[in-house]
Design an enzyme around this catalytic site. Structure first.
Site, PDB file in Angstrom:
ATOM      1  CE1 TYR A 189      -3.627  -2.141   5.398  1.00 49.02           C
ATOM      2  CE2 TYR A 189      -3.306   0.084   4.800  1.00 49.02           C
ATOM      3  CZ  TYR A 189      -3.598  -1.068   4.445  1.00 49.02           C
ATOM      4  OH  TYR A 189      -3.726  -1.598   3.133  1.00 49.02           O
ATOM      5  CB  SER A 221      -0.901   0.143   1.345  1.00 48.05           C
ATOM      6  OG  SER A 221      -1.417   1.208   1.261  1.00 48.05           O
TER       7      SER A 221
END
Ligand code: NDP
Ligand code: 8X3
Length: 246
Positions: free
Chosen positions: A146, A133
């Site tokens: 995350y 990501s």
């Protein structure tokens, strides 16, 4: 006929990838916890799609994916896509269960499955596409766990390339920004309104955009490896540093 194994095929990028690859003439194995959704996808895609209800936190079940019967045992492409994020609350206010769930899924499960499938992938000079990501590179408030897991995925992908030198196996870390899927609904614990608000009026990327990217990567000439690829919607860009003053 080539075979792709897609983790997290019950929604978002994984579901779109299953449709894309089957339409392109591949066999697809799709995993996820929601068996009903996998069954529906199987009804839609037919024989070239094998639904397997597997939880990424169950490493024994992941290892069994390396022992499927023909024709499903010859995996050419592993799409390590299943993943999720905990809420963006400050760390002390985030339930440990949510954090552990994310680490177990995004890191431990991904490594266990990759490890189990490597002999097959090496044998077939295959390919691995890992979902990292933009959160791996650009920090934001509430993104520590995350972003940390996605930075792991990025570095794991690069280091794996070193291990695989000379094998012909390709490895890519795909690093997207905002794409409207169920990602934010899951992150917020089911708050559809918050998700709609986040993506409103900003033309986010779509699951189809990502499926098209996976297809492009899968069809590059075999001598070419894309190490990392970062993409964002045009409407998403960068903020400055935060400075605290006395
Ligand atoms: P979705 O929430 O739409 O889909 C996530 C998929 O992961 C689902 O199929 C879900 O299946 C599966 N999954 C989650 N936890 C588990 C588990 N424990 N066991 C098995 N499967 C699991 O998200 P996206 O499609 O958007 O996300 C796909 C990947 O892309 C993720 O790794 C995400 O971090 C990454 N990503 C997403 C971005 C975005 O903006 N959407 C941007 C950058 C990266 P089920 O619940 O049925 O088990
Ligand atoms: C999620 C991407 O930009 O929503 O991986 O944090 S972003």
């Amino acid at each position: 006929m080539k075979t792709i194994l897609i983790t997290g095929a019950t929604a978002g990028f994984g579901e779109a990838a299953a449709r894309k690859f089957v339409a392109g003439g591949w066999r697809a194995i799709g995993t996820g916890r929601r068996g009903e959704r996998l069954k529906k996808l199987q009804e839609e895609l037919g024989e070239p799609f094998l639904p397997l209800e597997v939880d990424m936190r169950d490493t024994a079940a992941l290892e069994s994916l390396a022992k499927l019967s023909p024709p499903w045992n010859g995996i050419d492409l592993l799409l390590n896509n299943a993943g999720l994020a905990p809420p963006t609350d400050p760390l002390p206010q985030t339930d440990w269960d949510r954090i552990e769930d994310v680490i177990d899924t995004n890191i431990t499960g991904l490594v266990a499955l990759t490890r189990a499938l490597l002999p097959t992938l090496v044998n077939r000079k295959g390919q691995i596409i890992n979902l990292s990501s933009v959160a791996a590179t650009y920090p934001y408030k509430g993104g520590a766990v995350y972003g940390g897991t996605k930075a792991f995925v990025r570095q794991f992908s690069l280091d794996l390339r070193s291990d695989l030198a000379g094998s012909g196996v390709r490895v890519t870390s795909v690093e997207p920004g905002m794409a409207e899927t169920e990602f934010t609904v899951v992150r917020t614990g089911g708050d559809r309104e918050a998700s709609d608000k986040l993506y409103a009026g900003m033309d986010p990327m779509t699951a189809q955009d990502l499926a098209d990217l996976f297809w492009w990567l899968a069809n590059l000439p075999p001598h070419l490896n894309v190490n990392t690829i970062e993409l964002m919607p045009v409407s998403q860009s960068f903020a400055g540093f935060t400075v605290s003053r006395k």
